[in-house]
Structures are given as C-alpha cells and as structure tokens.
Design a protein around this motif. Structure first.
Motif, PDB file in Angstrom:
ATOM      1  N   TYR A 178     -32.594 -15.822  26.294  1.00  0.00           N
ATOM      2  CA  TYR A 178     -33.982 -15.522  26.666  1.00  0.00           C
ATOM      3  C   TYR A 178     -34.341 -14.059  26.376  1.00  0.00           C
ATOM      4  O   TYR A 178     -35.358 -13.780  25.730  1.00  0.00           O
ATOM      5  N   ALA A 179     -33.490 -13.136  26.829  1.00  0.00           N
ATOM      6  CA  ALA A 179     -33.776 -11.709  26.642  1.00  0.00           C
ATOM      7  C   ALA A 179     -33.858 -11.361  25.160  1.00  0.00           C
ATOM      8  O   ALA A 179     -34.692 -10.553  24.737  1.00  0.00           O
ATOM      9  N   LEU A 180     -33.009 -12.011  24.355  1.00  0.00           N
ATOM     10  CA  LEU A 180     -33.016 -11.722  22.916  1.00  0.00           C
ATOM     11  C   LEU A 180     -34.285 -12.272  22.266  1.00  0.00           C
ATOM     12  O   LEU A 180     -34.886 -11.636  21.399  1.00  0.00           O
ATOM     13  N   ILE A 181     -34.696 -13.461  22.711  1.00  0.00           N
ATOM     14  CA  ILE A 181     -35.925 -14.051  22.158  1.00  0.00           C
ATOM     15  C   ILE A 181     -37.122 -13.165  22.498  1.00  0.00           C
ATOM     16  O   ILE A 181     -37.984 -12.913  21.657  1.00  0.00           O
ATOM     17  N   VAL A 182     -37.154 -12.657  23.735  1.00  0.00           N
ATOM     18  CA  VAL A 182     -38.260 -11.786  24.143  1.00  0.00           C
ATOM     19  C   VAL A 182     -38.319 -10.553  23.238  1.00  0.00           C
ATOM     20  O   VAL A 182     -39.386 -10.157  22.773  1.00  0.00           O
ATOM     21  N   GLU A 183     -37.156  -9.975  22.956  1.00  0.00           N
ATOM     22  CA  GLU A 183     -37.124  -8.791  22.086  1.00  0.00           C
ATOM     23  C   GLU A 183     -37.641  -9.122  20.687  1.00  0.00           C
ATOM     24  O   GLU A 183     -38.376  -8.355  20.086  1.00  0.00           O
ATOM     25  N   LEU A 184     -37.260 -10.291  20.210  1.00  0.00           N
ATOM     26  CA  LEU A 184     -37.713 -10.750  18.889  1.00  0.00           C
ATOM     27  C   LEU A 184     -39.242 -10.912  18.895  1.00  0.00           C
ATOM     28  O   LEU A 184     -39.933 -10.483  17.968  1.00  0.00           O
ATOM     29  N   LEU A 185     -39.748 -11.506  19.946  1.00  0.00           N
ATOM     30  CA  LEU A 185     -41.194 -11.752  20.044  1.00  0.00           C
ATOM     31  C   LEU A 185     -41.983 -10.446  20.096  1.00  0.00           C
ATOM     32  O   LEU A 185     -43.064 -10.340  19.534  1.00  0.00           O
ATOM     33  N   LYS A 186     -41.393  -9.443  20.768  1.00  0.00           N
ATOM     34  CA  LYS A 186     -42.092  -8.159  20.909  1.00  0.00           C
ATOM     35  C   LYS A 186     -42.361  -7.519  19.551  1.00  0.00           C
ATOM     36  O   LYS A 186     -43.232  -6.677  19.416  1.00  0.00           O
ATOM     37  N   ARG A 187     -41.556  -7.904  18.549  1.00  0.00           N
ATOM     38  CA  ARG A 187     -41.707  -7.283  17.229  1.00  0.00           C
ATOM     39  C   ARG A 187     -42.731  -8.012  16.345  1.00  0.00           C
ATOM     40  O   ARG A 187     -42.946  -7.632  15.208  1.00  0.00           O
ATOM     41  N   GLN A 188     -43.343  -9.075  16.857  1.00  0.00           N
ATOM     42  CA  GLN A 188     -44.280  -9.854  16.043  1.00  0.00           C
ATOM     43  C   GLN A 188     -45.728  -9.376  16.250  1.00  0.00           C
ATOM     44  O   GLN A 188     -46.050  -8.810  17.290  1.00  0.00           O
ATOM     45  N   THR A 189     -46.570  -9.648  15.259  1.00  0.00           N
ATOM     46  CA  THR A 189     -47.987  -9.314  15.399  1.00  0.00           C
ATOM     47  C   THR A 189     -48.655 -10.409  16.249  1.00  0.00           C
ATOM     48  O   THR A 189     -48.069 -11.475  16.481  1.00  0.00           O
ATOM     49  N   HIS A 190     -49.898 -10.168  16.672  1.00  0.00           N
ATOM     50  CA  HIS A 190     -50.635 -11.170  17.462  1.00  0.00           C
ATOM     51  C   HIS A 190     -50.756 -12.490  16.705  1.00  0.00           C
ATOM     52  O   HIS A 190     -50.590 -13.565  17.266  1.00  0.00           O
ATOM     53  N   GLU A 191     -51.039 -12.384  15.396  1.00  0.00           N
ATOM     54  CA  GLU A 191     -51.216 -13.598  14.582  1.00  0.00           C
ATOM     55  C   GLU A 191     -49.901 -14.371  14.499  1.00  0.00           C
ATOM     56  O   GLU A 191     -49.868 -15.589  14.623  1.00  0.00           O
ATOM     57  N   GLN A 192     -48.809 -13.606  14.292  1.00  0.00           N
ATOM     58  CA  GLN A 192     -47.499 -14.281  14.207  1.00  0.00           C
ATOM     59  C   GLN A 192     -47.161 -14.952  15.539  1.00  0.00           C
ATOM     60  O   GLN A 192     -46.646 -16.065  15.569  1.00  0.00           O
ATOM     61  N   LEU A 193     -47.494 -14.284  16.646  1.00  0.00           N
ATOM     62  CA  LEU A 193     -47.196 -14.857  17.965  1.00  0.00           C
ATOM     63  C   LEU A 193     -47.952 -16.163  18.158  1.00  0.00           C
ATOM     64  O   LEU A 193     -47.431 -17.125  18.741  1.00  0.00           O
ATOM     65  N   SER A 194     -49.187 -16.194  17.683  1.00  0.00           N
ATOM     66  CA  SER A 194     -49.998 -17.395  17.804  1.00  0.00           C
ATOM     67  C   SER A 194     -49.325 -18.549  17.048  1.00  0.00           C
ATOM     68  O   SER A 194     -49.234 -19.675  17.553  1.00  0.00           O
ATOM     69  N   GLU A 195     -48.846 -18.232  15.828  1.00  0.00           N
ATOM     70  CA  GLU A 195     -48.153 -19.261  15.033  1.00  0.00           C
ATOM     71  C   GLU A 195     -46.869 -19.710  15.715  1.00  0.00           C
ATOM     72  O   GLU A 195     -46.556 -20.893  15.758  1.00  0.00           O
ATOM     73  N   ILE A 196     -46.131 -18.732  16.246  1.00  0.00           N
ATOM     74  CA  ILE A 196     -44.847 -19.054  16.897  1.00  0.00           C
ATOM     75  C   ILE A 196     -45.079 -19.964  18.102  1.00  0.00           C
ATOM     76  O   ILE A 196     -44.358 -20.926  18.334  1.00  0.00           O
ATOM     77  N   ARG A 197     -46.130 -19.661  18.882  1.00  0.00           N
ATOM     78  CA  ARG A 197     -46.421 -20.495  20.067  1.00  0.00           C
ATOM     79  C   ARG A 197     -46.705 -21.931  19.636  1.00  0.00           C
ATOM     80  O   ARG A 197     -46.189 -22.885  20.209  1.00  0.00           O
ATOM     81  N   GLN A 198     -47.520 -22.067  18.580  1.00  0.00           N
ATOM     82  CA  GLN A 198     -47.852 -23.400  18.093  1.00  0.00           C
ATOM     83  C   GLN A 198     -46.600 -24.117  17.597  1.00  0.00           C
ATOM     84  O   GLN A 198     -46.364 -25.286  17.899  1.00  0.00           O
ATOM     85  N   TRP A 199     -45.789 -23.345  16.861  1.00  0.00           N
ATOM     86  CA  TRP A 199     -44.568 -23.930  16.317  1.00  0.00           C
ATOM     87  C   TRP A 199     -43.641 -24.383  17.450  1.00  0.00           C
ATOM     88  O   TRP A 199     -43.084 -25.470  17.423  1.00  0.00           O
ATOM     89  N   LEU A 200     -43.526 -23.546  18.461  1.00  0.00           N
ATOM     90  CA  LEU A 200     -42.664 -23.882  19.608  1.00  0.00           C
ATOM     91  C   LEU A 200     -43.169 -25.130  20.328  1.00  0.00           C
ATOM     92  O   LEU A 200     -42.381 -25.986  20.738  1.00  0.00           O
ATOM     93  N   ALA A 201     -44.506 -25.220  20.471  1.00  0.00           N
ATOM     94  CA  ALA A 201     -45.105 -26.384  21.136  1.00  0.00           C
ATOM     95  C   ALA A 201     -44.744 -27.648  20.349  1.00  0.00           C
ATOM     96  O   ALA A 201     -44.318 -28.651  20.929  1.00  0.00           O
ATOM     97  N   ASP A 202     -44.876 -27.577  19.004  1.00  0.00           N
ATOM     98  CA  ASP A 202     -44.547 -28.748  18.180  1.00  0.00           C
ATOM     99  C   ASP A 202     -43.055 -29.052  18.242  1.00  0.00           C
ATOM    100  O   ASP A 202     -42.645 -30.200  18.316  1.00  0.00           O
ATOM    101  N   TYR A 203     -42.261 -27.987  18.211  1.00  0.00           N
ATOM    102  CA  TYR A 203     -40.802 -28.156  18.226  1.00  0.00           C
ATOM    103  C   TYR A 203     -40.356 -28.856  19.526  1.00  0.00           C
ATOM    104  O   TYR A 203     -39.612 -29.824  19.491  1.00  0.00           O
TER     105      TYR A 203
END
Ligand SMILES: Nc1ncnc2c1ncn2[C@@H]1O[C@H](COP(=O)(O)OP(=O)(O)OP(=O)(O)O)[C@@H](O)[C@H]1O
Ligand SMILES: O=C(O)C1=C[C@@H](O)[C@@H](O)[C@H](O)C1
Ligand SMILES: [Mg+2]
Length: 361
Positions: free
Chosen positions: A148-173
């Motif tokens: 979890y902590a590592l994923i949070v660190e990874l997410l912190k490095r993404q742009t807002h647009e990338q985060l939006s895509e990641i959230r959608q991707w995670l929801a589908d996954y």
C-alpha cells in the motif's frame, strides 16, 4: 556551521517543547488518584479494543461514543506503535530518535508506550526525524500491508490526468476480478448528483419514465431503513450515522436494480468510499448550476424557512462555499449537464440526447 547552529537551536526548542508537553501530561495524570484510575481503566479498555480488533477507525468511532477516554488511549497506543515500528524499520535506537527529533528520551518512551498526549508539533518533529510524511503516523495504513505505502508513493508521482486514468483502470481491473459492483452487461444504472436545487428529484422521475426504468430517491430509502425522517436521523445518529445508512442503502440499490435512475443526497461525493462505489456502479450525471441559481431554486422551494435577510445571506454563503468545496468531486461524474438558465424541459431534452447517444454507442 550554519547547519550545526540550526540543529542545536531545533534541538533546544524541541527538547523544551517535549519536556513541557511531558510535564503537562505528567501533571494532568498525577493530579488526582481518581483520574489516574480512570486513565488506567481507559488503557485497559484500549487494550481490549486492540485485542478484539476494534481499534479500527470504525470500531474506534463506535467505541468513542461509549467512552471517549478509551478512544484517546487507543489512539495514543496506535500512534506509539507506529512510531516504534517506523523507528525499528530504520534501525534507530530510542536515544537516536530522541536526539534527532529534539524530544526528551523519557517523553519519547512514554509516547511509544501510548502514554503521551502528543501535540501535533511533537508529532511533526518525530515524523521529520523519521523522514516520514506526517500522515503516515496518523493514518492506519498498516492495515493494508506493505504494498500500500509503495503504491501511494507511485501515485504521488502521477499527474491529475494520469491519476484519473489509473482510477478508471483500477475500477475495471477490480470489476474484472469479480468485483460485485461493476455494471453487469445490459445494465443501465444512472445516478444524478449535485448540490441542493440541482434538479435531481425533479429530473430523476422524468428521466426514469422516459427510459422506462424505476426511479429511486436515496434519501427516502435511508428514511425507510432508519424508520425516521432525515432530520431525526441527523439528530439521533449524527452525520456519521447518516453516512453509514447512505452506504448501506446504496449497496442495496446496486444489489436490487440493474436498471434504475437514482437521485442521491448532495453530500454523497464527500464520502470517498461511498462515492467510489457510486462512480463504479452507476453512470453519474452532475446536474450543475451557478451558485446564484441554486440559491434562487432553494429559496423558491423553502422561502418560508429562510425568510430573514440574515438567514438568506447565510444560505447563499453556504451554497457558495459548499459548491466550491465539492466542484472537483462532482466533476468526476461521467457527464456534466449545465442547467443554469435552462428550464426543466430543456435540461430533460439534453439528458435524453445524452442517453440516446450512450445507447447508440
Ligand atoms: N433546468 C432545471 N433543471 C432542474 N430543475 C430546475 C431547472 N430549472 C428550475 N428548476 C427547479 O429547481 C428545483 C430543483 O429542485 P430539486 O428538489 O429537484 O433539486 P434536488 O437536486 O433534488 O435538491 P435536494 O438536494 O435539495 O434534494 C425545482 O423546483 C425545479 O423546478
Ligand atoms: O448536501 C448535503 O450535504 C446534504 C443533502 C441532503 O440531501 C442530505 O443528503 C444531507 O442532508 C446532506
Ligand atoms: Mg432532492
């Protein structure tokens, strides 16, 4: 030289603050025998909560209502455990951490045992010395494991647009892995979101009739579940109680209706876990309007209740700052319809077009 001076100054200030905090805590605890007895009882209860697995935020919130001292003790214990484990992971001795953070060794020892009523300033110094973000010591991330902590660190490095895509991707996954919340094929769940006066209850039934699907008003489901009206729910169970009921009712709507138009409560977007479920399981439409228009509509509906100029001013301000605080959240909806300056029929037409396009797609 400059670094040494800064370090020494920091240490001295820190030590003084730590000592003072320690002394204050000590004085309070030692004031009367009955107080230390109740503190001991609180600690015993905190240990019981820990053992019973109730020292989760939800468990603690429930317990808090029963005994706020046990709650504070459980919180201090958790905090102490986090400091101790972060220190151990860095192979730091207690003495080293005390020196690095400028907190006295006896006070740090009490903090780690869960026996220090720690101030935010001391906490910040500990977090800095451990090179951790402050929230790491306050949140219960350890429940989610090391990834979890590592994923949070990874997410912190993404742009807002990338985060939006990641959230959608995670929801589908997660849906692909058997998540029960995904929209099954052929489902048409539509949720209307927006502030008071957005038109959720007005447009919801009209849209549902057009699409020939049931219409559900989430607040009515919540009232049915509780057996009392909204005002009494807030009075009896508070905001947190209302949110729990909201979540439960939303889950039931999802389990019951593959096709539905749902009018939600305006504040659902402020509850991340519930909003995530809503975004995941419905096609969300934000019925947007300018603050002045929200105000005019609410006034037209409830003018008797906000009759005095002072109350009107308060209501207007409330609409402004609530909309500002929620705009970013509402904007996560799948579609936004600006209803400002439009009639109900015009907005309904736009909605119909939106769903005709979606069905055709
Ligand atoms: N373009 C429009 N779309 C929707 N409603 C409109 C529009 N123009 C005016 N209205 C009026 O605004 C009011 C919207 O109130 P409604 O109760 O439907 O809002 P709501 O989103 O359900 O609010 P609440 O969160 O308080 O339940 C109605 O009186 C409706 O007639
Ligand atoms: O906008 C809000 O914060 C709320 C709106 C109501 O529908 C209820 O959901 C509740 O009173 C909170
Ligand atoms: Mg409504």
């Amino acid at each position: 030289m400059a670094t040494t001076t800064r370090k020494t100054a920091g240490k001295t200030a820190g030590k003084t603050a730590g000592k003072t905090a320690g002394k204050t805590a000590g004085k309070t605890a030692g004031k009367t025998a009955s107080r230390s007895a109740s503190k001991a009882t609180a600690r015993k209860q905190a240990v019981k909560m820990e053992e019973a697995g109730k020292a989760t935020p939800e468990g603690m919130q429930q317990e808090a209502r029963q005994d706020s001292e046990a709650f504070t003790a459980a919180l201090s214990m958790r905090l102490g455990q986090r400091v101790r484990s972060a220190r151990a992971a860095r192979a730091m001795t207690m003495k080293q951490l005390a020196e690095e953070s400028g907190i006295s060794l006896p006070y740090l020892s009490r903090v780690e045992k869960g026996d220090g009523n720690i101030s935010i300033a001391v906490l910040y110094r500990l977090a800095t010395a451990l090179s951790l973000p402050l929230e790491h010591l306050l949140s219960d991330n350890e429940r989610y494991g090391a990834d979890y902590a590592l994923i949070v660190e990874l997410l912190k490095r993404q742009t807002h647009e990338q985060l939006s895509e990641i959230r959608q991707w995670l929801a589908d996954y997660t849906a692909g892995r058997g998540g029960a919340r995904a929209q099954p094929p052929g489902s048409l769940r539509i949720a209307l979101i927006g502030l008071r006066g957005a038109g959720k209850s007005t447009l919801g039934p009209l849209l549902a009739r057009q699409l020939d699907v049931p219409f559900i008003e989430l607040n009515r489901e919540i009232e049915k579940e509780a057996g009392v009206n909204l005002k009494e729910i807030f009075w009896l169970y508070g905001q947190a109680g209302y949110r729990r009921l909201e979540r439960r009712c939303l889950e039931r709507v999802i389990a019951t209706y593959p096709q539905v138009v749902l009018a939600t409560g305006g504040g659902i977007v402020a509850e991340p876990a519930t909003y995530e479920l809503l975004l995941h399981s419905f096609y969300n439409v934000w019925l947007k309007a300018a603050p002045d228009e929200h105000f005019a509509r609410v006034m037209a509906q409830h003018d008797a209740r906000i009759a005095s100029p002072q109350l009107q001013q308060e209501a207007m301000e409330n609409i402004h700052y609530t909309l500002e605080a929620r705009a970013e959240l509402y904007a996560l909806a799948h579609a936004t319809l600006d209803t400002s300056g439009k009639s109900v029929q015009q907005t309904l037409k736009e909605m119909t077009r939106l769903f005709a396009r979606r069905r055709a797609a």
